[in-house]
Design a protein around this motif. Structure first.
Motif, PDB file in Angstrom:
ATOM      1  N   ALA A 253      -0.348  12.393  -6.890  1.00 11.33           N
ATOM      2  CA  ALA A 253      -0.662  12.672  -8.288  1.00 11.33           C
ATOM      3  C   ALA A 253      -0.038  13.987  -8.748  1.00 11.33           C
ATOM      4  N   ASP A 254       0.113  14.933  -7.830  1.00 13.64           N
ATOM      5  CA  ASP A 254       0.696  16.242  -8.165  1.00 13.64           C
ATOM      6  C   ASP A 254       2.226  16.232  -8.122  1.00 13.64           C
ATOM      7  N   GLY A 255       2.814  15.104  -7.728  1.00 14.48           N
ATOM      8  CA  GLY A 255       4.269  15.004  -7.700  1.00 14.48           C
ATOM      9  C   GLY A 255       4.939  15.775  -6.580  1.00 14.48           C
ATOM     10  N   LYS A 256       4.230  15.984  -5.463  1.00 15.45           N
ATOM     11  CA  LYS A 256       4.799  16.719  -4.327  1.00 15.45           C
ATOM     12  C   LYS A 256       5.533  15.718  -3.424  1.00 15.45           C
ATOM     13  N   THR A 257       6.767  15.445  -3.766  1.00 15.01           N
ATOM     14  CA  THR A 257       7.511  14.354  -3.127  1.00 15.01           C
ATOM     15  C   THR A 257       7.701  14.537  -1.629  1.00 15.01           C
ATOM     16  N   SER A 258       8.012  15.760  -1.200  1.00 15.69           N
ATOM     17  CA  SER A 258       8.235  15.987   0.235  1.00 15.69           C
ATOM     18  C   SER A 258       6.968  15.720   1.037  1.00 15.69           C
ATOM     19  N   THR A 259       5.840  16.230   0.530  1.00 17.89           N
ATOM     20  CA  THR A 259       4.561  16.028   1.213  1.00 17.89           C
ATOM     21  C   THR A 259       4.175  14.556   1.222  1.00 17.89           C
ATOM     22  N   VAL A 260       4.366  13.886   0.090  1.00 22.77           N
ATOM     23  CA  VAL A 260       4.051  12.463  -0.007  1.00 22.77           C
ATOM     24  C   VAL A 260       4.867  11.666   1.003  1.00 22.77           C
ATOM     25  N   SER A 261       6.153  12.000   1.130  1.00 21.88           N
ATOM     26  CA  SER A 261       7.016  11.297   2.070  1.00 21.88           C
ATOM     27  C   SER A 261       6.535  11.466   3.505  1.00 21.88           C
ATOM     28  N   GLY A 262       6.180  12.705   3.876  1.00 24.88           N
ATOM     29  CA  GLY A 262       5.701  12.965   5.233  1.00 24.88           C
ATOM     30  C   GLY A 262       4.384  12.272   5.528  1.00 24.88           C
ATOM     31  N   LEU A 263       3.444  12.313   4.564  1.00 19.85           N
ATOM     32  CA  LEU A 263       2.145  11.666   4.753  1.00 19.85           C
ATOM     33  C   LEU A 263       2.285  10.145   4.775  1.00 19.85           C
ATOM     34  N   LYS A 264       3.200   9.628   3.959  1.00 20.97           N
ATOM     35  CA  LYS A 264       3.427   8.182   3.942  1.00 20.97           C
ATOM     36  C   LYS A 264       3.925   7.700   5.297  1.00 20.97           C
ATOM     37  N   SER A 265       4.818   8.468   5.897  1.00 22.04           N
ATOM     38  CA  SER A 265       5.335   8.124   7.215  1.00 22.04           C
ATOM     39  C   SER A 265       4.215   8.087   8.250  1.00 22.04           C
ATOM     40  N   ALA A 266       3.342   9.112   8.211  1.00 21.75           N
ATOM     41  CA  ALA A 266       2.243   9.185   9.179  1.00 21.75           C
ATOM     42  C   ALA A 266       1.242   8.059   8.967  1.00 21.75           C
ATOM     43  N   LEU A 267       0.888   7.783   7.710  1.00 28.25           N
ATOM     44  CA  LEU A 267      -0.060   6.704   7.413  1.00 28.25           C
ATOM     45  C   LEU A 267       0.502   5.344   7.810  1.00 28.25           C
ATOM     46  N   SER A 268       1.802   5.192   7.684  1.00 30.20           N
ATOM     47  CA  SER A 268       2.439   3.931   8.086  1.00 30.20           C
ATOM     48  C   SER A 268       2.304   3.721   9.594  1.00 30.20           C
ATOM     49  N   LYS A 269       2.421   4.812  10.349  1.00 32.26           N
ATOM     50  CA  LYS A 269       2.333   4.716  11.808  1.00 32.26           C
ATOM     51  C   LYS A 269       0.955   4.252  12.271  1.00 32.26           C
ATOM     52  N   VAL A 270      -0.079   4.602  11.494  1.00 31.76           N
ATOM     53  CA  VAL A 270      -1.448   4.262  11.911  1.00 31.76           C
ATOM     54  C   VAL A 270      -2.049   3.140  11.056  1.00 31.76           C
ATOM     55  N   ARG A 271      -1.230   2.576  10.169  1.00 31.09           N
ATOM     56  CA  ARG A 271      -1.706   1.544   9.249  1.00 31.09           C
ATOM     57  C   ARG A 271      -2.930   2.040   8.492  1.00 31.09           C
ATOM     58  N   GLY A 272      -2.778   3.215   7.903  1.00 31.11           N
ATOM     59  CA  GLY A 272      -3.922   3.877   7.286  1.00 31.11           C
ATOM     60  C   GLY A 272      -3.996   3.824   5.774  1.00 31.11           C
ATOM     61  N   PHE A 273      -3.204   2.968   5.134  1.00 31.12           N
ATOM     62  CA  PHE A 273      -3.196   2.946   3.669  1.00 31.12           C
ATOM     63  C   PHE A 273      -4.470   2.341   3.071  1.00 31.12           C
ATOM     64  N   ASP A 274      -5.280   1.689   3.888  1.00 28.68           N
ATOM     65  CA  ASP A 274      -6.574   1.211   3.394  1.00 28.68           C
ATOM     66  C   ASP A 274      -7.477   2.385   3.011  1.00 28.68           C
ATOM     67  N   TYR A 275      -7.142   3.566   3.497  1.00 27.25           N
ATOM     68  CA  TYR A 275      -7.965   4.752   3.234  1.00 27.25           C
ATOM     69  C   TYR A 275      -7.424   5.617   2.100  1.00 27.25           C
ATOM     70  N   VAL A 276      -6.451   5.118   1.389  1.00 28.96           N
ATOM     71  CA  VAL A 276      -5.929   5.834   0.214  1.00 28.96           C
ATOM     72  C   VAL A 276      -6.691   5.352  -1.011  1.00 28.96           C
ATOM     73  N   PRO A 277      -7.476   6.210  -1.671  1.00 28.57           N
ATOM     74  CA  PRO A 277      -8.253   5.775  -2.837  1.00 28.57           C
ATOM     75  C   PRO A 277      -7.342   5.432  -4.010  1.00 28.57           C
ATOM     76  N   GLU A 278      -7.785   4.474  -4.821  1.00 25.83           N
ATOM     77  CA  GLU A 278      -6.982   4.061  -5.967  1.00 25.83           C
ATOM     78  C   GLU A 278      -6.938   5.141  -7.045  1.00 25.83           C
ATOM     79  N   ASN A 279      -7.977   5.968  -7.088  1.00 23.76           N
ATOM     80  CA  ASN A 279      -7.990   7.104  -8.019  1.00 23.76           C
ATOM     81  C   ASN A 279      -8.777   8.232  -7.381  1.00 23.76           C
ATOM     82  N   LEU A 280      -8.882   9.348  -8.079  1.00 25.91           N
ATOM     83  CA  LEU A 280      -9.541  10.532  -7.519  1.00 25.91           C
ATOM     84  C   LEU A 280     -10.941  10.729  -8.106  1.00 25.91           C
ATOM     85  N   ARG A 281     -11.565   9.615  -8.536  1.00 28.13           N
ATOM     86  CA  ARG A 281     -12.921   9.679  -9.084  1.00 28.13           C
ATOM     87  C   ARG A 281     -13.908  10.242  -8.068  1.00 28.13           C
ATOM     88  N   SER A 282     -13.618  10.017  -6.791  1.00 25.89           N
ATOM     89  CA  SER A 282     -14.530  10.481  -5.740  1.00 25.89           C
ATOM     90  C   SER A 282     -14.696  11.993  -5.744  1.00 25.89           C
TER      91      SER A 282
END
Length: 439
Positions: A253-282
């Motif tokens: 949401a903050d547009g931090k592309t480098s960080t998003v890319s690194g976290l996306k890679s890590a989440l892909s390794k653990v199949r962790g995208f089920d834990y990415v909230p659809e919004n930040l209402r929480s």
């Protein structure tokens, strides 16, 4: 395999059993001046027990905060989930007494048993300081309570030499931002066998660092996330997995592309995208839960808890899953209360919100959150909150849920059967598993 050494345990006896009088006990208080010792002993001899304990407590908590400050304010902020803190903040201002005791317990500066006794002393002092004038004339700290407080303050804190704590702990945290670890690194191997508390803090440090760092430090952090997250992911509980997913959503949401890319890679390794909230209402729910706990831990909590609990109740009928751990912990804290009871102005509303929690969500909390919910487990060790816990388990049908964790299963079974001693021992066992040490 060798565990990471987070602290250096005391090997010498700080307070021998033969020390029984105020004079004998205070003589072992290495961090008190001769003048301080004389004042405390004099207050005891004059039967001014409340004065003695209040003065003693001030010295104790100040000494504990100074010892904690050696790990650095930034790390303290990460341990408290307050990433906005930096090294310019004053440890006296940012840490409450309860915060200091909790951190000291987590870092192994004090044992779980000593932490429990320190919290009890704090509750005694808080209770008597809140009495009105008429009550304070008839109710006062007695000699037994005062002597017990003196013993625990000397044994747990004041009798210890001033030493820097958790040196290897701090070194590992600095390495997460200052160098790139490899799979073969001994520290990575050590991490696998560390207590859950250390895994939880490692995730917190990495997620905080991913949000705030730039340049070379960010590169180290993202590389370490990709090395360490696959290592710890199978052991992580739901709240920490949601923390990783939330960090991804926030940086996206903050547009931090480098960080998003690194976290996306890590989440892909653990199949962790089920834990990415659809919004930040929480976020709104978590902040509301934090306000409830701040009131619960603060002065005049029986009066101040009502407003933040009502605000939490106004946010909506369904708590977002990422915020569920924080919200249920906050609401249970109000319902269970403390040694002196519950806030009657807040408890009905907290119970009303909890009554809307479905069996599925209670199962989620009991199986995935409670094993590391030290706040609630520590309350179960206290008589009145433990009695209220038994009522909660019965009221919400928690005993009928499928319990996957063996230690939690024993705790729930002891709760249903009202086996007091077994319930206490089960709570202690879960705490020991979390901290990775005995009481």
């Amino acid at each position: 395999m060798t565990d990471i050494v987070l602290w250096q345990k005391e090997t010498s006896e700080i307070l021998p059993a033969t020390a029984k009088t105020p004079l004998e006990i205070s003589s072992y208080a290495a961090q008190l001046s001769n003048k301080d010792r004389k004042q405390i002993v004099s207050a005891f001899e004059s039967n001014h027990f409340e004065m003695a304990v209040s003065y003693l407590w001030g010295k104790t908590i100040t000494a504990l905060k100074k010892e904690l400050s050696t790990v650095g304010i930034t790390l303290i902020g990460e341990m408290l989930d307050r990433p906005n803190l930096d090294e310019d903040d004053d440890v006296e201002d940012i840490l409450t007494a309860k915060d200091a005791i909790k951190l000291a317990e987590e870092l192994g500066i004090v044992t779980q048993t000593d932490a429990l006794r320190l919290r009890h002393t704090h509750e005694i002092i808080t209770h008597f300081s809140q009495l009105d004038i008429d009550e304070s004339d008839s109710e006062e700290i007695d000699e037994t309570e005062a002597l017990s407080s003196l013993k625990i303050c000397v044994k747990a804190v004041l009798g210890r030499p001033k030493v820097e704590v958790a040196k290897k702990f701090v070194e590992f945290r600095e390495a997460l931002e200052g160098e790139t670890l490899t799979q073969e690194d001994q520290r990575v191997e050590m991490l696998k066998s560390s207590p859950y508390f250390f895994l939880k803090l490692t995730v917190s440090v990495l997620m905080s660092a991913a949000k705030k760092n730039v340049g070379a430090n960010l590169e180290h952090v993202l590389a370490n996330i990709n090395v360490l997250l696959p290592v710890v992911w199978p052991q992580l509980r739901e709240s920490e997995k949601w923390q990783v997913g939330h960090t991804y959503a926030e940086t996206y949401a903050d547009g931090k592309t480098s960080t998003v890319s690194g976290l996306k890679s890590a989440l892909s390794k653990v199949r962790g995208f089920d834990y990415v909230p659809e919004n930040l209402r929480s976020d709104t729910f978590v902040k509301a839960a934090t306000s409830v706990l701040r009131a619960h831990d603060g002065m005049n909590n029986f009066y101040n808890e009502a407003a933040p609990v009502k605000e939490l109740g106004k946010l909506g009928s369904t708590i977002p899953t990422p915020a569920l751990p924080a919200c249920i912990t906050a609401l249970l804290s109000v319902v269970l209360g403390n040694t002196y009871g519950v806030a009657w102005s807040a408890e009905p509303e907290a119970s009303r919100i909890l009554s809307k929690v479905t069996d599925e969500r209670w199962s989620y909390y009991i199986n995935n959150v409670l094993p590391s919910d030290t706040r609630i487990l520590e309350k179960i060790l206290l008589e009145k909150p433990r009695s209220n816990w038994i009522k909660v388990v019965d009221k919400y049908g928690i005993g009928d849920l499928t319990i996957k964790n063996k230690s939690v299963g024993l705790l729930i079974s002891a709760t249903q059967n009202k086996k007091d001693a077994r319930l206490v021992s089960s709570a202690k066992k879960l705490l020991s598993e979390y901290y990775g040490k005995n009481t």
